[in-house]
Design a protein around this motif. Structure first.
Motif, short mmCIF file in Angstrom:
data_model
loop_
_atom_site.label_atom_id
_atom_site.label_comp_id
_atom_site.label_asym_id
_atom_site.label_seq_id
_atom_site.Cartn_x
_atom_site.Cartn_y
_atom_site.Cartn_z
N GLU A 180 0.71 -1.38 -0.09
CA GLU A 180 -0.02 -0.12 -0.04
C GLU A 180 0.97 1.09 0.02
OE1 GLU A 180 -3.73 1.02 2.59
OE2 GLU A 180 -1.86 1.69 3.52
N VAL A 181 0.76 1.89 -1.09
CA VAL A 181 1.81 3.28 -1.21
C VAL A 181 0.87 4.56 -1.38
CG1 VAL A 181 3.51 4.36 -2.53
CG2 VAL A 181 3.44 1.76 -2.35
N LYS A 182 1.05 5.20 -0.55
CA LYS A 182 0.34 6.67 -0.63
C LYS A 182 1.43 7.77 -0.78
CE LYS A 182 -3.11 5.22 2.50
NZ LYS A 182 -4.48 5.39 3.09
N LEU A 183 1.05 8.81 -1.47
CA LEU A 183 1.92 9.69 -1.65
C LEU A 183 1.03 11.25 -1.02
CD1 LEU A 183 4.48 11.61 -2.31
CD2 LEU A 183 3.76 11.45 -4.61
N PHE A 184 1.28 11.89 -0.22
CA PHE A 184 0.87 12.96 0.02
C PHE A 184 1.70 14.20 -0.68
CE2 PHE A 184 -2.22 12.36 3.43
CZ PHE A 184 -1.63 10.94 3.92
N GLY A 185 0.97 14.96 -1.40
CA GLY A 185 1.60 16.08 -2.14
C GLY A 185 0.88 17.04 -2.36
N MET A 186 1.63 17.98 -3.34
CA MET A 186 0.81 19.19 -3.87
C MET A 186 1.11 19.50 -5.33
SD MET A 186 1.46 22.69 -4.10
CE MET A 186 0.01 24.19 -4.16
N TRP A 187 0.10 19.72 -5.94
CA TRP A 187 0.26 19.73 -7.35
C TRP A 187 1.27 20.80 -7.90
CZ3 TRP A 187 -0.37 24.18 -10.42
CH2 TRP A 187 -0.91 25.32 -9.89
N ALA A 188 1.65 22.03 -7.33
CA ALA A 188 2.40 22.85 -7.85
C ALA A 188 4.00 22.92 -7.33
CB ALA A 188 1.84 24.17 -7.42
N GLU B 162 -2.77 17.73 -0.85
CA GLU B 162 -2.83 18.57 0.20
C GLU B 162 -3.13 20.10 -0.12
OE1 GLU B 162 -2.46 18.29 3.68
OE2 GLU B 162 -2.89 16.10 3.39
N ASP B 163 -3.96 20.62 0.72
CA ASP B 163 -4.14 22.33 0.67
C ASP B 163 -3.46 22.69 1.74
OD1 ASP B 163 -7.11 24.15 1.56
OD2 ASP B 163 -4.87 24.81 0.88
N LEU B 164 -2.21 23.22 1.44
CA LEU B 164 -1.11 23.80 2.36
C LEU B 164 -1.64 24.79 3.41
CD1 LEU B 164 2.06 23.44 0.13
CD2 LEU B 164 1.22 21.60 1.58
N SER B 165 -2.76 25.45 2.83
CA SER B 165 -3.48 26.47 4.03
C SER B 165 -4.17 25.83 4.89
CB SER B 165 -3.92 27.70 3.20
OG SER B 165 -5.06 26.84 2.34
N ASN B 166 -4.42 24.68 4.75
CA ASN B 166 -5.08 23.77 5.73
C ASN B 166 -4.71 22.26 5.62
OD1 ASN B 166 -7.42 23.16 7.46
ND2 ASN B 166 -8.91 22.94 5.43
N LYS B 167 -3.60 22.08 6.30
CA LYS B 167 -3.01 20.79 6.32
C LYS B 167 -4.07 19.83 7.01
CE LYS B 167 1.47 22.78 5.79
NZ LYS B 167 2.74 23.12 6.34
N SER B 168 -4.01 18.53 6.39
CA SER B 168 -4.82 17.47 6.97
C SER B 168 -4.25 16.99 8.16
CB SER B 168 -4.99 16.32 5.99
OG SER B 168 -3.96 15.70 5.72
N SER B 169 -5.23 16.22 9.04
CA SER B 169 -4.37 15.71 10.26
C SER B 169 -3.58 14.61 9.64
CB SER B 169 -5.65 15.27 11.18
OG SER B 169 -6.61 14.51 10.31
N LEU B 170 -3.74 13.91 8.82
CA LEU B 170 -3.16 12.66 8.37
C LEU B 170 -1.68 13.22 8.10
CD1 LEU B 170 -5.08 10.41 6.11
CD2 LEU B 170 -4.31 9.92 8.37
N LEU B 171 -1.39 14.46 7.20
CA LEU B 171 -0.36 14.96 7.04
C LEU B 171 0.62 15.18 8.27
CD1 LEU B 171 2.03 15.91 4.91
CD2 LEU B 171 0.95 18.12 5.09
N LEU B 172 -0.04 15.85 9.14
CA LEU B 172 0.47 16.47 10.45
C LEU B 172 1.02 14.96 11.33
CD1 LEU B 172 -1.64 19.48 11.65
CD2 LEU B 172 0.45 19.33 10.27
N LYS B 173 0.35 13.74 11.11
CA LYS B 173 0.52 12.59 11.89
C LYS B 173 1.75 12.24 11.21
CE LYS B 173 -1.14 8.02 11.97
NZ LYS B 173 -2.18 7.05 11.47
N TYR B 174 1.80 12.00 9.87
CA TYR B 174 2.86 11.29 9.13
C TYR B 174 4.03 12.32 8.99
CZ TYR B 174 -0.20 7.61 7.72
OH TYR B 174 -1.11 6.47 7.76
N ASN B 175 4.14 13.56 9.00
CA ASN B 175 5.20 14.53 9.27
C ASN B 175 5.26 15.39 10.40
OD1 ASN B 175 7.66 15.70 8.57
ND2 ASN B 175 7.21 16.24 6.69
#
Lengths: 236, 224
Positions: free
Chosen positions: B4-12, B35-48
């Motif tokens: 299972e591979v997931k990538l949290f990214g941002m298009w630009a 990810e919307d960098l102005s409103n970071k998800s709780s998953l992103l904050l958990k993983y990084n």
């Protein structure tokens, strides 16, 4: 292997210059160490070996072109002398964790340590100290994850992250001395305190780690120079 | 057990795109989470938690942040072709050195170019030109930075220069990165963009130009 086949250009107060030397010691590779007194100017050999950054450390191996950037050199040493003890873990995820923390120490944590020394005023100093302590708390957690109950981040033996972090201990101790405080504190980060002693007394490290008092004297000279330069700039 | 591979990214983000390119080149299936960098998800904050930044790769629940660390992880975990890093330790150190140079030095210079004007900007562009020349030297005598086929440094340079910087220079109204001044790099660009997955990973230009212009304005007015 002939001693002159491997040369390290470094500077004794530099934590970065310690890293290739520790790695070569772990691999039992003989090398010639050339000490640059950077505060007196850069040698021709340095300027030729690292024309892009003009910085130490530089590794010169035989007739290959020189290799620069301390952690890149450590990986080169690990991959070239592959018969000796491995400096990076064999599992890709554990390698990624070691690389992540080493990058964090270089990019975020050590700059905070340096800021404590050159902070202007109490507020700035407090903020810098808070950052340093936050980083140490993170590293205490990382030690628990990486060491798996053994003595080093690398397990039974010194590894990449031990080298990356341990090389900063001299300057951390100088910072503690100048500010009359303990940053590496048994009450807050007991595992790191014990690790630090183990690291500094390790056979591959002890001859390369500078004496804290000597480093403190050097630090005073550097801070004085930075302050003088800052004052001179303000006078214009 | 399936990977299972997931990538949290941002298009630009060129850093996010470089990881996508590596995954696509290796043919690794993954789930992409924007990810919307102005409103970071709780998953992103958990993983990084340390940096709270993208990209983050999550492989079977284990998270790996920092794009260059992720590239090496991908290469060491999925050992199929293309092998991204050279096998020879000396060549590997050179690839790592230039990737670091781009992420540290060249990035700073592009910021100077973006936020200065007049003589200061001219000086910054001169500095950038010198840095790009150094990079171009690494291509001499080889079709790709990695040698005979696309690899780690090609991925880093392609995302930074080809996809990101060319749009930035257009948004700034400058034209320093040209075929005339950098013939070897431009010859390499033609080879790289002919690879189908590279085109797929390209930052969409028109949307990117709008994004850059908006961001530059916001940063300039914030600093007034």
């Amino acid at each position: 292997m002939a001693t002159s086949e491997v040369k390290v250009l470094g500077s004794w107060p530099s934590p970065y210059a310690m890293r290739p030397r520790i790695a070569l010691n772990i691999k039992s590779v003989d090398y010639e160490y050339i000490d640059e007194k950077l505060w007196e100017g850069k040698s021709q050999l340095l300027l030729q070996s690292n024309p892009v950054h003009k910085k130490i450390p530089v590794l010169i191996h035989g007739d290959r072109k020189p290799i620069c950037e301390s952690l890149i050199i450590v990986q080169y040493i690990n991959e070239t002398w592959s018969a000796g003890p491995s400096i990076l873990p064999s599992d890709p995820y554990e390698r990624a964790v070691a690389r992540f923390w080493a990058a964090y120490l270089d990019d975020k944590w050590f700059p905070a340590v340096k800021s404590v020394g050159i902070a202007k005023g109490d507020e700035e100093k407090k903020a810098a100290i808070a950052q340093v302590e936050e980083g140490l708390a993170l590293m205490e957690g990382a030690f628990g994850d990486c060491s798996k109950g053994k003595g080093f981040f690398g397990g039974d033996e010194i590894g990449y992250l031990d080298i990356a972090f341990g090389s900063f201990l001299g300057w951390l101790r100088v910072t503690e001395k100048f500010n009359g405080m303990k940053l590496l504190d048994e009450g807050k980060t007991p595992a790191l305190v014990r690790w630090a002693d183990r690291f500094c007394s390790h056979g591959s490290v002890k001859d390369v780690m500078p004496d804290t008092d000597k480093l403190a004297e050097f630090g005073k000279m550097v801070i004085a120079k930075i302050r003088a330069a800052g004052a001179a700039a303000e006078r214009h | 057990m399936a990977d299972e591979v997931k990538l949290f990214g941002m298009w630009a983000s060129p850093y996010s795109r470089r990881v996508e390119l590596a995954l696509k080149l290796k043919g690794i299936p993954y789930e992409y989470i924007e990810e919307d960098l102005s409103n970071k998800s709780s998953l992103l904050l958990k993983y990084n938690p340390v940096h709270q930044k993208i990209p983050v790769l999550v492989h079977n629940g284990k998270s790996i942040p920092e794009s260059l660390v992720i590239l090496e992880y991908i290469d060491e975990t999925w050992r199929n072709n293309p092998v991204l890093l050279p096998r020879d330790p000396y060549k590997r150190s050179i690839a790592r050195f230039w990737a670091k140079f781009i992420d540290e030095k060249i990035l700073i210079t592009t910021r100077k170019v973006s936020f200065t004007t007049g003589k200061e900007q001219d000086q910054a562009m001169e500095e950038l030109s010198e840095q790009l020349k150094l990079l171009e030297n690494e291509l001499k005598g080889k079709p790709y930075f990695a040698g005979e086929a696309i690899g780690y440094l090609d991925i880093v340079v392609a995302n930074f220069l080809v996809f990101w910087f060319r749009n930035l220079q257009e948004a700034l109204g400058i034209n320093m990165f040209t075929k005339e001044r950098f013939p070897i790099i431009f010859e390499w660009i033609e080879k790289v963009v002919a690879i189908d997955v590279v085109e797929v990973c390209r930052i969409p230009k028109e949307r990117h130009l709008v994004y850059i212009r908006t961001r530059l304005e916001a940063i300039k007015s914030a600093s007034k």
